[in-house]
Design a protein around this motif. Sequence first.
Motif, PDB file in Angstrom:
ATOM      1  N   ARG A   1      -2.627   3.138  -4.585  1.00  0.00           N
ATOM      2  CA  ARG A   1      -1.647   3.446  -5.631  1.00  0.00           C
ATOM      3  C   ARG A   1      -2.369   3.731  -6.954  1.00  0.00           C
ATOM      4  NH1 ARG A   1       1.674  -0.715  -5.075  1.00  0.00           N
ATOM      5  NH2 ARG A   1       3.141   0.455  -3.806  1.00  0.00           N
ATOM      6  N   GLU A   2      -3.358   2.905  -7.273  1.00  0.00           N
ATOM      7  CA  GLU A   2      -4.104   3.078  -8.519  1.00  0.00           C
ATOM      8  C   GLU A   2      -4.870   4.403  -8.526  1.00  0.00           C
ATOM      9  OE1 GLU A   2      -7.388   3.256 -11.089  1.00  0.00           O
ATOM     10  OE2 GLU A   2      -7.740   2.687  -9.017  1.00  0.00           O
ATOM     11  N   ARG A   3      -5.503   4.744  -7.408  1.00  0.00           N
ATOM     12  CA  ARG A   3      -6.289   5.990  -7.324  1.00  0.00           C
ATOM     13  C   ARG A   3      -5.376   7.225  -7.342  1.00  0.00           C
ATOM     14  NH1 ARG A   3      -9.810   5.390 -10.039  1.00  0.00           N
ATOM     15  NH2 ARG A   3     -10.559   7.418  -9.444  1.00  0.00           N
ATOM     16  N   LEU A   4      -4.194   7.115  -6.759  1.00  0.00           N
ATOM     17  CA  LEU A   4      -3.239   8.226  -6.814  1.00  0.00           C
ATOM     18  C   LEU A   4      -2.885   8.532  -8.270  1.00  0.00           C
ATOM     19  CD1 LEU A   4      -0.780   7.433  -3.878  1.00  0.00           C
ATOM     20  CD2 LEU A   4      -2.180   9.486  -4.108  1.00  0.00           C
ATOM     21  N   GLN A   5      -2.624   7.490  -9.037  1.00  0.00           N
ATOM     22  CA  GLN A   5      -2.278   7.674 -10.446  1.00  0.00           C
ATOM     23  C   GLN A   5      -3.474   8.173 -11.247  1.00  0.00           C
ATOM     24  OE1 GLN A   5      -0.758   3.857 -11.536  1.00  0.00           O
ATOM     25  NE2 GLN A   5       1.254   4.233 -10.627  1.00  0.00           N
TER      26      GLN A   5
END
Length: 152
Positions: free
Chosen positions: A108-112
């Motif tokens: 989720r963090e890397r997607l953002q």
Amino acid sequence: MSIEQTLTDTLTRAMKERDQRTADVVRMLKTRLQERRTAKGFAGTVDDALVLDVIGSYRKQLQKALAEFEALGERGAAQAGQLRFEIAFCEGYLPRGLDPDAVRAIVRERLQALGVSDPKQVGKVVGDVMKTHKGQVEAADVKRIAEELLKG
């Protein structure tokens, strides 16, 4: 002490104790390591990261074979037992994987951070996560979670 030296010591001890199963799996790992060392185009050094990569890829191959032998039922039971032993031996050297919730949080963090919103760009996220968490997560899991998050 390096992991390669630990494997050598384990092999010596297994041979002295006549532990054939352990000796067999260590010999196979050392063979795989030697194959990697002598592969065309390999010019690097053999460090712990390379040894862990060899052990990890061997474990993954064993897991695929285990599923096939388990499907045979009683006919494959003896071989499946040996494969389980070898997988457990390999996992003793590999770093612990992250739990599914931690993987989900990382994805989720890397997607953002990467600004990915299109499911066609999942490969970009997988590559980024694998660079920083190799050995701790499986690429297939990262891909599956990224696709779920992008759909949801």
